[in-house]
Design an enzyme around this catalytic site. Structure first.
Site, mmCIF file in Angstrom:
data_model
loop_
_atom_site.group_PDB
_atom_site.id
_atom_site.type_symbol
_atom_site.label_atom_id
_atom_site.label_comp_id
_atom_site.label_asym_id
_atom_site.label_seq_id
_atom_site.Cartn_x
_atom_site.Cartn_y
_atom_site.Cartn_z
ATOM 1 N N GLU A 165 57.698 -20.781 -79.245
ATOM 2 C CA GLU A 165 58.384 -22.061 -78.972
ATOM 3 C C GLU A 165 59.525 -22.367 -79.932
ATOM 4 O OE1 GLU A 165 55.343 -25.074 -78.770
ATOM 5 O OE2 GLU A 165 54.420 -24.170 -77.007
ATOM 6 N N ASN A 208 57.248 -15.995 -77.257
ATOM 7 C CA ASN A 208 56.462 -16.793 -76.306
ATOM 8 C C ASN A 208 57.024 -18.212 -76.237
ATOM 9 O OD1 ASN A 208 53.957 -16.900 -74.686
ATOM 10 N ND2 ASN A 208 53.236 -18.371 -76.218
ATOM 11 N N HIS A 245 52.732 -23.431 -68.188
ATOM 12 C CA HIS A 245 51.993 -24.696 -68.066
ATOM 13 C C HIS A 245 52.717 -25.496 -66.992
ATOM 14 C CE1 HIS A 245 49.524 -23.952 -71.563
ATOM 15 N NE2 HIS A 245 50.581 -23.724 -72.306
ATOM 16 N N GLU A 273 49.798 -18.507 -70.766
ATOM 17 C CA GLU A 273 48.980 -19.710 -70.972
ATOM 18 C C GLU A 273 48.853 -20.494 -69.668
ATOM 19 O OE1 GLU A 273 50.391 -22.013 -74.310
ATOM 20 O OE2 GLU A 273 50.758 -20.225 -75.518
ATOM 21 N N ASP A 275 48.180 -22.685 -66.648
ATOM 22 C CA ASP A 275 47.358 -23.764 -66.093
ATOM 23 C C ASP A 275 48.269 -24.614 -65.214
ATOM 24 O OD1 ASP A 275 48.738 -25.143 -68.146
ATOM 25 O OD2 ASP A 275 46.938 -25.470 -69.358
#
Ligand code: XIL
Length: 668
Positions: A165, A208, A245, A273, A275
């Protein structure tokens, strides 16, 4: 296999060799079964060479529902918080690894791979780091943190999120403000990746981030420019992690484009990650499909198991409900990975292997393809992996001039018969006696290994399995035959070398055509050197424990499976099986007799014609392709050699062909 063996002559038939050859049509590919379907996310993803992972929280590992889903469904794990800076170096120079160790050791014991998350991130960063103002100090602190954490797990992490990030949201496409950028400048990323490469050269190094899934977003473009620049200047970077996400709408329309554009820069992409708010099945399917459509999208990780485990718990974004039941999104994901959802919501348990077997065989799928300089009579002893959408098969070629190796690849069993055969005597493997190959990817070195017999146990390596000219010249595992083999081999032959590794050690098995299975060992770090401590791993009478052993890890269980080829009372080849809880342990019979064999003519049906009565030297279709040799626990498949039962004559000229068994009594 034993190139010198005389046993085949016992079955010298009434037919002359010419007549035998006429009975066999090279290249026939009848009865090819469909590609296998697996019943869990990890096993199904493995069929296309991908992993399917989840974030894991150490604090939940005592929850039996959680761990049973974890071990059944996932073959990669990411520590959710346990490797972050605030967990590993809360005070300067004082490292704590207890919780991360717990996750890594547990995963290793179960054959699950581990993603490392994360080394350099502005968040979950202790105050003592964010208050550093001196560049030299911060650079030293950052490098020391990367090196110490990576060293701790060296060789055990398949991919590391080196920097997390670092880019700003919004329209700038620039780095976000952080202590790293503000004190070290934009070059902190390059510094971090270079340090990481030195610390663990075997790990894939990823950048990432979130909100980089939409190709049109300025943030995506900023990351893209950085990766392009790194590749152009030789700064080490191997992968981009897209966190994914998502809101209830799922991925942006351009998601697949983003994946392929990053991949085209020469890096892997991973969904790290995943979701999705409310977990709409279509949104999940679209995400997974985008990955499946991009060859360099190597794996998917969901950010937790049950909704109640999620950092976004109120949005119910995961694949399992609070009770651990599969949600509709689960079936959508499994189907998109290519699998078949179970009929009911009750979970198919990745049970231990059954104690008896029945199989259906294909017809002859692979036959010799002689050329002007290779007058091949039989194709034998296959080894096979599925990687990057293709089956890669290596086999012995038998001819009057002896044994060597051939390689072919194809995307579907129906195309096996028409694939080109590449003769590996044209590579640095060279001419002369080379036989009974075994192939696997040695992940710690990012190299393919081909293990084979030459009189010694030999191997070649290749960075690219699909390049038949890329193999190195043969090297030997041993300086000479170990004493214990010399003492027990009698009139047998030293054959059929087989390597398998767990998280700590690699083992080299071999047979002697005299009732002994041998095992040597070395460490994962030392491999391919250092094989010592050769012992007899199993023994029986000569024909009951003859040759062609395979050893595998059974996915989602603690079991290892041993297969050894025997010669039955009818003179025909068949396989017996054993299991063990560890590779260096003792072997307990599973299906190990002529009446309850692992695979023998009496438990195989031949819908397209009984072309063989021997079920001989071959390889299981694995769930993955690395040195752990992991196989699914369900719907097993076995590529084997068989031959016309009427054939006989010179052992080296027998008409061996390859066919595929598919298990028909699988209950899951
Ligand atoms: C989250 C964890 O899931 C939470 O338990 C923790 O409180 C905060 O971090 N991007 C990342 C992950 O890279 O590390 C974050 O994980 C989610 C967003």
């Amino acid at each position: 296999m034993n190139p010198l063996k005389r046993l085949g002559r016992r079955r010298a038939s009434l037919l002359g060799l010419a007549a035998v050859m006429a009975l066999v049509t090279p290249g026939t590919a009848n009865g090819a079964p469909d590609a296998a379907k697996a019943g869990t996310l990890g096993a199904q993803a493995a069929q296309s060479g991908r992993y399917f992972g989840t974030a894991v929280a150490a604090g939940r590992l005592s929850d039996g529902t959680y761990t049973s889903i974890l071990d059944r469904e996932f073959n990669s794990v990411t520590p959710e918080n346990e490797m972050k800076w605030d967990a590993t170096e809360r005070s300067r120079g004082q490292f704590t690894f207890g919780a991360a160790d717990q996750i890594v050791n547990r995963a290793a014991a179960r054959g699950q791979r581990v993603r490392g998350h994360t080394l350099v991130w502005h968040s979950q960063l202790p105050g003592w780091v964010s208050s550093i103002r001196d560049a030299n100090t911060l650079r030293g602190v950052m490098n020391n943190h990367i090196t110490t954490v990576m060293n701790r797990y060296k060789g055990r992490i398949h991919s590391w999120d080196v920097v997390n990030e670092a880019f700003a949201d919004g329209g700038s496409g620039q780095l976000r403000g952080s202590v790293f950028r503000d004190v070290l400048g934009n070059g902190f990323l390059e510094q971090a990746f270079r340090t990481a490469r030195t610390a663990d050269p075997a790990a894939k190094l990823c950048y990432n981030d979130y909100n980089i899934e939409d190709w049109n977003a300025a943030k995506t473009q900023g990351v893209y420019r950085m990766v392009r620049d790194f590749k152009a200047r030789g700064v080490p970077i191997d992968c981009v992690g897209l966190q994914a996400h998502f809101g209830a709408g799922g991925p942006p329309a351009s998601f697949q484009t983003t994946l392929s554009n990053f991949a085209a820069l020469g890096v892997d992409v991973q969904i790290t990650e995943l979701d999705i708010a409310q977990a709409p099945p279509n949104a999940y399917a679209n995400t997974v499909r985008a990955c499946m459509n991009v060859a360099r999208c190597t794996g998917i990780t969901v950010w937790g198991i049950r909704d109640s485990d999620s950092w976004r718990a109120s949005e119910n974004p995961l694949l399992f409900d609070r009770g651990g039941n599969k949600k509709p999104a689960y079936n959508a994901v499994l189907t998109t990975l290519g699998g078949t959802p179970a009929a009911t919501q009750s979970a198919p348990n990745a049970a231990a292997l059954p104690g008896s077997y029945s199989w259906s065989s294909s017809g002859q799928l692979i036959s010799p393809k002689p050329d002007a300089t290779h007058n091949i009579a039989g194709i034998k002893d296959p080894t096979v992996v599925h990687h990057n959408g293709k089956y890669h098969v290596f086999a012995s070629t038998a001819s009057s001039s002896g044994y060597n190796l051939a390689y072919l690849n194809f995307s579907d069993w129906s195309q096996a018969g028409s694939a080109t055969h590449h003769y590996l005597d044209r590579s640095a493997i060279g001419q002369g006696y080379r036989a009974a190959p075994q192939v696997f990817y040695y992940a710690p070195q990012r190299l393919w290994y081909l293990v084979y017999q030459t009189g010694n146990a030999s191997y070649s390596t290749n960075p690219d399995i699909s390049n038949p000219n890329g193999w190195s010249a043969p090297r030997n595992f041993y300086s000479s035959m170990p004493d214990i083999i010399r003492q027990n081999i009698g009139n047998g032959h030293w054959v059929d070398m087989w390597v398998i590794c767990d998280s700590a050690n690699c083992y080299l098995f071999s047979s002697d055509d005299n009732g002994h299975l041998y095992r040597s060992q070395t460490t994962v770090g030392q491999f391919p050197n250092g094989f010592t401590n050769t012992v007899i791993a199993a023994q029986d009478s000569k024909y009951a424990l003859f040759e062609a052993s395979n050893v595998y890890k059974v996915q989602g269980s603690n079991q290892y499976l041993l297969l050894v080829e025997a010669i039955g009372s009818d003179g025909r080849r068949y396989f017996r099986s054993w299991t063990s809880g560890s590779l260096a342990g003792s072997w307990t019979p599973l299906a190990a007799s002529e009446s309850n064999p692992f695979a023998r003519a009496n438990n195989v049906t031949f819908p397209s014609g009984a072309w063989t009565r021997d079920i001989s030297h071959g390889e299981m279709i694995r769930a993955g392709y690395d040195q752990t040799l992991t196989i699914p626990s369900c719907r097993l498949q076995y590529l084997y050699q068989g031959m016309n039962p009427n054939a006989g004559g010179d052992y080296n000229l027998l008409p061996w062909r390859l066919g595929l068994l598919t298990q028909t009594n699988s209950t899951c």
